[in-house]
Design an enzyme around this catalytic site. Sequence first.
Site, PDB file in Angstrom:
ATOM      1  N   PRO A  57      51.061  43.651 -78.669  1.00  0.00           N
ATOM      2  CG  PRO A  57      51.001  42.297 -80.554  1.00  0.00           C
ATOM      3  CD  PRO A  57      51.928  42.827 -79.507  1.00  0.00           C
ATOM      4  CD  GLU A  58      47.583  45.979 -73.626  1.00  0.00           C
ATOM      5  OE1 GLU A  58      46.541  45.861 -72.974  1.00  0.00           O
ATOM      6  OE2 GLU A  58      48.373  46.935 -73.470  1.00  0.00           O
TER       7      GLU A  58
END
Length: 275
Positions: free
Chosen positions: A6-7
Amino acid sequence: MLVAMPELPEVETVRAGLKRLIGREAVIERVELTRPDLRRRIPISLAKRLSGQRITGIRRRAKYLIIDTPSASLLCHLGMTGSWRLAAPGEELAHDHCYLHLADGRRLAFRDPRRFGMLDLLEPDGHHPSLDGLGPEPLDERAFTVDYLAATCRKRKAPIKALIMDQRVVVGIGNIYAQESLFRAGIRPRVAAGSMSRPRLTRLIEEARAVLRDAIAAGGSTISDFRHAGGGSGYFQHRFQVYDRKGQPCARCATKLVGGVVAGRGTTWCPRCQK
Ligand SMILES: [Zn+2]
């Protein structure tokens, strides 16, 4: 399904979802841990410090979620598969590692099958080894400026892609959004950071913000059931222009996209649109 960390936009989406879910005036009655560690050991004092505490805020710093209470904050990293959800009695799942029992009877569950995530205490002074030394937030217009980026890039031979993925330079931009930002800015990922002109850096900052804002808006608008917020499932909703599209036609000029390893990661770009 794309397997990726996840960014920033995904974590921001989880933060906004958690905030909506918890609402105002929530109190953590009790913290229940089902194992002593994730990627790292969970401090033994965590449950005691947070139990009975009122939640005063839910923030994000880089890719960390921070649930504030007057005593201390819960610092959470989603790792690769971490997610938060409401779990009523009977809705327990394998790999639920932490339950926050709220005083209103609801229960929040943190689940992380691959256990690359993190749960830790953040003291009120805000210092933590994982947070100290982080660069500015990309969406912070006063901190992530062209003056700052130009000074940081000066004389650096490293590819510009490596610089914007360096969390000490700017946080929250990983392999996906670095590639998307560089495509939108018309910059080839291998260009030496020190050779970038101010106008090009300005453009890169603007496009990085735009791509992150678009992704946050897309994530935020697609989540109706918070159960789906974590673990990267939100990636289905995003339209990437270059990421993972090597060999496919450029969305702008139809030239075949090319790829290579830049900053240690598979990277795709348009040989015509990106100079
Ligand atoms: Zn192109």
